[in-house]
Structures are given as C-alpha cells and as structure tokens.
Design an enzyme around this catalytic site. Structure first.
Site, mmCIF file in Angstrom:
data_model
loop_
_atom_site.group_PDB
_atom_site.id
_atom_site.type_symbol
_atom_site.label_atom_id
_atom_site.label_comp_id
_atom_site.label_asym_id
_atom_site.label_seq_id
_atom_site.Cartn_x
_atom_site.Cartn_y
_atom_site.Cartn_z
ATOM 1 C CD GLU A 233 -2.352 1.274 0.018
ATOM 2 O OE1 GLU A 233 -3.423 1.877 -0.189
ATOM 3 O OE2 GLU A 233 -2.242 0.035 -0.026
ATOM 4 C CD GLU A 336 -2.262 -2.736 3.568
ATOM 5 O OE1 GLU A 336 -1.896 -1.728 4.199
ATOM 6 O OE2 GLU A 336 -3.266 -2.748 2.824
#
Length: 485
Positions: A233, A336
């Site tokens: 991220e 994810e």
C-alpha cells in the site's frame, strides 16, 4: 535429386503439422457424455461445499430468452492460473501456536489439504512486521546501514514453523511471496515505522539489499521464496507500518536499485510485484512503471487490493481489465483483501462471503492469475494487532475455548481454491442474467470447473451450456456452486 529431397522434407513437415493440429483439435474439451458434479454453499441451509447433484448433458442447440444460461466456450482460453491462498502473518502464527495439537492439524488440513480442506496453493508473508503482529520489529538493529546484524531469528518462534507446516500439508509445494510494510525507522523521513514517511535516498541501496537478505535467509531455512512485492500500500499513510512511494519513486527504486540488486545477488529469477495497493490508482501506477522499459523489465506484474471502497463507492473491477488490456504481457495478482472492522456478532454474516465470491469472479474474468486473502487466522478479537486495526479472517480461533470458527468467507474461497488447480487455463464464460456471476477454468487433468454465484434472494434455474450441450441446474438464493465436469 536435391529438389526432390527438399520437396519430400517440406511435404513430410506439412503432414506432421497437420497430424499435430488434428490431434490438438481431437483433444479439445468435449461435454458429450460428461457427468456434472455440483457442489453448493447456500445461506440459511447446512450446505457448505456440499456435493448436491450429479447431472448429465443433453442437446440444447438454441436457448430461448426465458431460459437463463451460463455459456462456457472451451475453444477460447485466457490466462494460466497461479493459485489461491492467504497470508501467514505474525498474528496468524501467534494464534496458531495457542491451538491444541488436534486443532492445529484441523486448521492445517482445512486450508492446505486438497482432500480434507480447500487446497490453498498460494501464500503471502510479511518482511518483518505489519500491523497484524503483537509489536513492531525489524531484522536489523537500529542504525545498521550495512545490515551486519540482519537476522530472521524473530520469525523462528511462530511464523517460520507455521509456514513449514502449511507447505508440508500442501504436499511440499507452495508459491510463497513476501511484502514489506515499512523499512526500518532509521531509513525513513519520519524516523518511525508507522504513519507513512518516505525512504530516504541515502538508504535506497541498503533497503534493496534488505530484500535479498530476507529471501536468502528464508531459503536457508528450507522455505522457497517465489517473489516479493516492493511495498504494501505505497500511497497510504497508515497508523501502522507504512511508507509512501509515488509512482515515479517506485519506478526509479525498482529500475535503479531493487531490480539490479536482486540480479546481482543471484535472485534475478524471483518475481517482483509492483503497486500492491487498491484498484483505484492501479492504472496510473501501471502506466508509470510498465511504460518505462528499464523498470518494466524487472516487474513480473502488478498486485492489487480491494479496499478502494473506503471512499464509499463500489469495487473498481474495470480498472483491473484496463491494466490487463494495456499491458497483456504483465501479470495481475490480487494480493490482499479482508473484511474490515471486526465484530464477533458478524462471524456468520453472509455478505462477507459474497464479497469474496464477487471479487474473485470479477478479478479472474479481468485477467488475474492469482488471488490472496489476508490473515489466514485471527483470534476472537480480530487480532492480535498492535494498533487496534481488528479485522475478520475466514477462520477465527476462540482462544478462550480452543474452538475454530469457520465463516462464510472460508467456504466461498473454497469453491475456487479446492477445485481450480495451478496451471489451469481460464475459459470464456458468460451469463444471460445479471443475478448470476460465473467464471470457468480448465484444469491440466482435463476437468472443467465452472463457478456460479447467485446474488439474488430467489432460487434460479439455469442451463450450463457448453456448445450445443446443456444441463439444467437449480441454485438456491444467495448461494455459490462449483460445477466439475
């Protein structure tokens, strides 16, 4: 004489090619005479990956408008399937260690056995700590620029033993990749592992070397590492471990440091995944990195998550398709996803499982080769998590009773992972009603797997159509089926 010999060679080659082509055509998938085995999971029933029917095909040349259909065309195939799995985090490993020996084996079988469970073949783990750990940690002492103190000793207590047991249960094979959440604090602009910050330029090389040390240390433990992602991220400033990389920064770190360092250290064959963040900005990231030939040559593909819905919108599946059509030589992997904001009252909330089914079908149909859930196991509080970011997992362990709790998400994932095996080819599949979602894969053993999901509150009678052959199937409300034939 020479001319005659040449002509004979050419004719012989044409004949062999024609035979091979004919043989290939003869070996194409045929539905005539096949039995369709149906497995079902449905809300408000006891059906959980339950075998519910055996059916046979009959002729249906032209469906009419009132007949609901799922159309499968084995002549049109797409990406090869890498696998489905979940992440072995510190949190998962710490909870696993608290289980009784019987429950440990039940848990391992549930995920990693093809016969007793859902046959996971893909695994993610973290390069030192993420939020899903009891505390932050790294593999070096603070300030060790030369990485002389590098050690994975921390992981030997919980994480490494679980990874080894999972691989063993899966039959000794697992595609494992690893992701960092943050460089060590001393390498960052904000001097902490949490709350974003950036990697300081003077530590670009040290950080690139860090990945190689991790890979080599794990492989020395007998755990093969298939690949790495550059940064989890990279556009999120989180209260937990995080580090910001703009598209240009990630591109330049990959091409000027990480790619070269992996190659220099003899790890050039390891896969490198870029982005590893939500679908919202993935097209811009792909354009920046894949559009640069020097960076692109080091990138196996792009990882993505499903949390773009934080802004209140719907999942942006079309962005996956946009990257795939623009860069078809690069791979796409879902790296994810989990259901956020843990609340024990929602263990059996059906919508949580449906979220998985919806995402998996759309992602695969848009070119994704692998799909990785987040934590494989969490406790009765949705942790441990050292910053209170408690979430759901497909399986929870109540550490007060020692029991395992299976959620709908586990079964929805299983409708794919148990039946679709690595190296399967995705097959063209379309539905004639928006209430249904579907995808198909042809396994290497010749078995076709079609997954059908009913998003509606009503039972649906549909035809599974393969060419001019069809069989009629009923799917219950809010249900998912796997058809094997």
């Amino acid at each position: 004489m020479k001319k005659i010999t040449t002509t004979l060679v050419v004719l012989s080659s044409i004949f062999v090619f024609a035979q091979q082509k004919s043989k290939s055509k003869n070996q194409s998938f045929q539905s005539i005479g096949k039995t369709v085995t149906v497995y079902t999971t449905a809300e408000s029933t006891n059906l959980r990956l339950t075998k519910t029917n055996n059916l046979t095909f009959s002729e249906l040349i032209q469906p009419i408008e009132t007949q609901i259909c799922v159309f499968v065309n084995p002549e049109k195939t797409f990406q090869s399937f890498l696998g489905i799995g979940g992440a072995v985090t510190d949190a998962s490993a710490e909870v696993f260690a608290k289980l009784s020996s019987d429950k440990k084996q039940e848990f391992l079988n549930a995920y990693y056995s093809k016969d007793k469970g859902i046959g996971y073949s893909l695994m993610r783990t973290t390069i030192h700590s993420s939020d899903f750990a009891s505390a932050s940690y790294t593999y070096v002492k603070e300030g060790d620029t030369e990485l002389k103190t590098f050690s994975i000793e921390h992981d030997r207590e919980f994480k490494i033993p679980l990874i080894k047991k999972a691989i063993e249960t899966a039959g000794g094979k697992m595609t494992l990749y690893a992701s960092p959440w943050s460089p060590p604090a001393f390498m960052k602009s904000n001097k902490v592992m949490l709350k974003g910050g950036t990697l300081l330029p003077e530590y670009f090389q040290s950080w690139a070397t860090y990945y190689t040390k991790f890979v080599k240390a794990y492989e020395k433990e007998g755990i093969p590492i298939w690949g790495i992602s550059i940064q989890n991220e990279p556009m999120a400033v989180q209260t937990w471990e995080s580090c910001v990389f703009t598209a240009e920064a990630e591109r330049d770190f990959l091409k000027n440091f990480l790619g070269q360092t992996m190659k220099k250290e003899g790890l050039g064959a390891k896969k490198i995944i870029v982005w590893d963040h939500n679908r919202d900005l993935m097209v811009q990231r792909a354009n920046t990195i894949f559009g640069d030939p020097e960076a692109a040559k080091y990138a196996w593909g792009m990882g993505f998550h499903w949390y773009e819905t934080w802004a209140g919108g719907s999942p942006m599946f079309d962005n996956v398709a946009r990257v795939h059509e623009a860069y078809p030589d690069k791979n796409l992997m879902f790296t994810e996803g989990c259901v956020e904001k843990f609340d024990a009252k929602n263990y059996q909330l059906w919508a949580n499982g449906e979220r998985y089914g919806n995402s998996m079908i759309n992602d695969f149909n848009n070119g994704t080769v692998g799909w990785t859930d987040w934590n494989i196991l969490l406790d009765e509080k949705g942790g441990p998590n050292h910053v209170g970011n408690f979430c759901f997992a497909p399986i929870h362990a109540d550490t007060t009773t020692g029991e395992l709790i299976y959620t709908p998400s586990y079964y929805y994932i299983g409708h794919f992972s148990k039946f679709i095996r690595p190296e399967a080819k995705r097959v063209s599949t379309a539905v004639s009603r928006s209430s249904l979602l579907s995808t198909s894969f042809l396994n290497k053993d010749g078995k076709m797997v079609t997954v059908v999901m009913n998003q509606s509150e009503a039972s649906v009678i549909y035809n599974l159509c393969v060419g001019t052959q069809a069989t009629q199937i009923t799917i219950l409300p809010n249900a998912i089926q796997t058809l094997v034939y």
